[in-house]
Design a protein around this motif. Structure first.
Motif, PDB file in Angstrom:
ATOM      1  N   UNK A 175       0.838  -1.203   0.000  1.00  0.00           N
ATOM      2  CA  UNK A 175       0.000   0.000   0.000  1.00  0.00           C
ATOM      3  C   UNK A 175       0.872   1.252   0.000  1.00  0.00           C
ATOM      4  N   UNK A 176       1.920   1.233   0.782  1.00  0.00           N
ATOM      5  CA  UNK A 176       2.855   2.369   0.808  1.00  0.00           C
ATOM      6  C   UNK A 176       3.561   2.493  -0.542  1.00  0.00           C
ATOM      7  N   UNK A 177       3.928   1.352  -1.141  1.00  0.00           N
ATOM      8  CA  UNK A 177       4.659   1.357  -2.409  1.00  0.00           C
ATOM      9  C   UNK A 177       3.853   1.997  -3.534  1.00  0.00           C
ATOM     10  N   UNK A 178       2.505   1.868  -3.503  1.00  0.00           N
ATOM     11  CA  UNK A 178       1.668   2.462  -4.553  1.00  0.00           C
ATOM     12  C   UNK A 178       1.133   3.840  -4.140  1.00  0.00           C
ATOM     13  N   UNK A 179       1.647   4.368  -3.023  1.00  0.00           N
ATOM     14  CA  UNK A 179       1.305   5.721  -2.634  1.00  0.00           C
ATOM     15  C   UNK A 179      -0.019   5.885  -1.929  1.00  0.00           C
ATOM     16  N   UNK A 227      -0.450   4.937   1.442  1.00  0.00           N
ATOM     17  CA  UNK A 227      -0.229   4.727   2.869  1.00  0.00           C
ATOM     18  C   UNK A 227      -1.144   5.555   3.751  1.00  0.00           C
ATOM     19  N   UNK A 228      -1.446   6.774   3.334  1.00  0.00           N
ATOM     20  CA  UNK A 228      -2.297   7.655   4.152  1.00  0.00           C
ATOM     21  C   UNK A 228      -3.774   7.315   4.016  1.00  0.00           C
ATOM     22  N   UNK A 229      -4.103   6.376   3.134  1.00  0.00           N
ATOM     23  CA  UNK A 229      -5.512   6.042   2.869  1.00  0.00           C
ATOM     24  C   UNK A 229      -5.826   4.588   3.226  1.00  0.00           C
ATOM     25  N   UNK A 230      -5.014   4.014   4.070  1.00  0.00           N
ATOM     26  CA  UNK A 230      -5.080   2.592   4.422  1.00  0.00           C
ATOM     27  C   UNK A 230      -6.480   2.133   4.831  1.00  0.00           C
ATOM     28  N   UNK A 231      -7.197   2.956   5.583  1.00  0.00           N
ATOM     29  CA  UNK A 231      -8.480   2.535   6.160  1.00  0.00           C
ATOM     30  C   UNK A 231      -9.691   3.116   5.432  1.00  0.00           C
ATOM     31  N   UNK A 232      -9.466   3.692   4.271  1.00  0.00           N
ATOM     32  CA  UNK A 232     -10.579   4.247   3.504  1.00  0.00           C
ATOM     33  C   UNK A 232     -11.197   3.185   2.603  1.00  0.00           C
ATOM     34  N   UNK A 233     -12.479   3.396   2.255  1.00  0.00           N
ATOM     35  CA  UNK A 233     -13.162   2.518   1.310  1.00  0.00           C
ATOM     36  C   UNK A 233     -13.000   3.089  -0.106  1.00  0.00           C
ATOM     37  N   UNK A 234     -13.115   2.255  -1.131  1.00  0.00           N
ATOM     38  CA  UNK A 234     -12.913   2.734  -2.506  1.00  0.00           C
ATOM     39  C   UNK A 234     -13.767   3.949  -2.879  1.00  0.00           C
ATOM     40  N   UNK A 235     -14.983   4.034  -2.332  1.00  0.00           N
ATOM     41  CA  UNK A 235     -15.860   5.159  -2.667  1.00  0.00           C
ATOM     42  C   UNK A 235     -15.279   6.493  -2.221  1.00  0.00           C
ATOM     43  N   UNK A 236     -14.342   6.470  -1.277  1.00  0.00           N
ATOM     44  CA  UNK A 236     -13.728   7.698  -0.782  1.00  0.00           C
ATOM     45  C   UNK A 236     -12.429   8.034  -1.519  1.00  0.00           C
TER      46      UNK A 236
END
Length: 254
Positions: free
Chosen positions: A125-129, A131-140
């Protein structure tokens, strides 16, 4: 290793010939861009490598072994439409790749195996940039972020081959450029073979180490489906000259 070999492949649907007499070798670790007009068999070729479609005649192998008749973990795929699970977070989407690979029946990991998978998922997740959105759902997430997530999800299965079907076609130019800057270093670091179908020639040459053009070279007005597509041009971008294609130089000379 992830070398692909295609020998004497034909694809026919009834009296419609889509691809005719395709012969192709793709070296392990290369990034192949496939271009050509709509309906020339580019996506059909990609689906055959994925295992969704099978050739009518001929053979296709991966590292010398016949390609399976169905998609597998050794071939990851990212489509133009964001193929992520809407009910899972960013972490949940990437984690699912590890869980289905290691526990295909339950689709769940527990204990130490789950903790190790979460650690790997977070690194990806960090590698694809994201990291700050780890707990978000796709709609966000924005379109570019969702496509980053789809790439991470595909890479979680540690595929030998990554297949991209117009993966950035729905993105604006700025976001597309960001995806290019993300993908090329990832490919170089992971060393997998990538095959990307695109209508964007600039994208094909920016990302690929090799560009292959599909097109129909013969046409019969009385029988539009009589002839299929062939490789009309094959350019190795690591060289100074085009890779020879059977019949191409002869046609060019004429």
């Amino acid at each position: 290793m992830s070398a692909i070999s295609v020998r004497d492949v034909w694809v026919e649907f009834g009296d419609q010939i889509v691809i005719e007499n395709l012969n192709l070798d793709i070296a392990s670790g290369s990034f192949v861009s496939v271009v050509g007009p709509s309906g020339c068999g580019k996506s059909t070729f990609l689906r055959m490598v994925l295992g969704q479609d099978r050739p009518t005649r001929g053979s296709m192998t991966l590292d010398g072994k016949p390609l399976p008749d169905e998609p597998g973990a050794d071939r990851g795929v990212v489509f133009q439409r964001y193929s992520v699970f809407p009910h899972l977070t960013v972490l949940g989407n990437v984690l699912s790749g590890y869980e289905f690979a290691q526990s295909p029946l339950l689709g769940k990991l527990f204990g130490a195996k789950r903790r190790a998978a979460i650690e790997k998922a977070e690194e990806l997740i960090v590698a694809v940039g994201l990291g700050a959105h780890r707990d978000k759902y796709p709609s966000a997430l924005s379109g570019g972020m969702q496509q980053r997530l789809a790439i991470a999800q595909a890479l979680a299965k540690d595929p030998k081959v990554l297949l991209l079907d117009e993966p950035f076609g729905a993105l604006d130019p700025g976001t597309r450029a960001q995806m290019h800057a993300l993908l090329k270093p990832l490919w170089a670091r992971l060393g997998m073979t990538v095959i990307m179908v695109t209508h964007d020639l600039k994208e094909a040459f920016t990302l690929g180490t090799r560009v292959i053009a599909f097109d129909k070279t013969r046409h019969d007005p009385q029988a539009p489906g009589r002839f299929g597509a062939r490789i009309t041009y094959d350019l190795d971008l690591t060289r100074d000259v085009a890779v020879p294609v059977l019949g191409f130089e002869k046609r060019a000379a004429e």
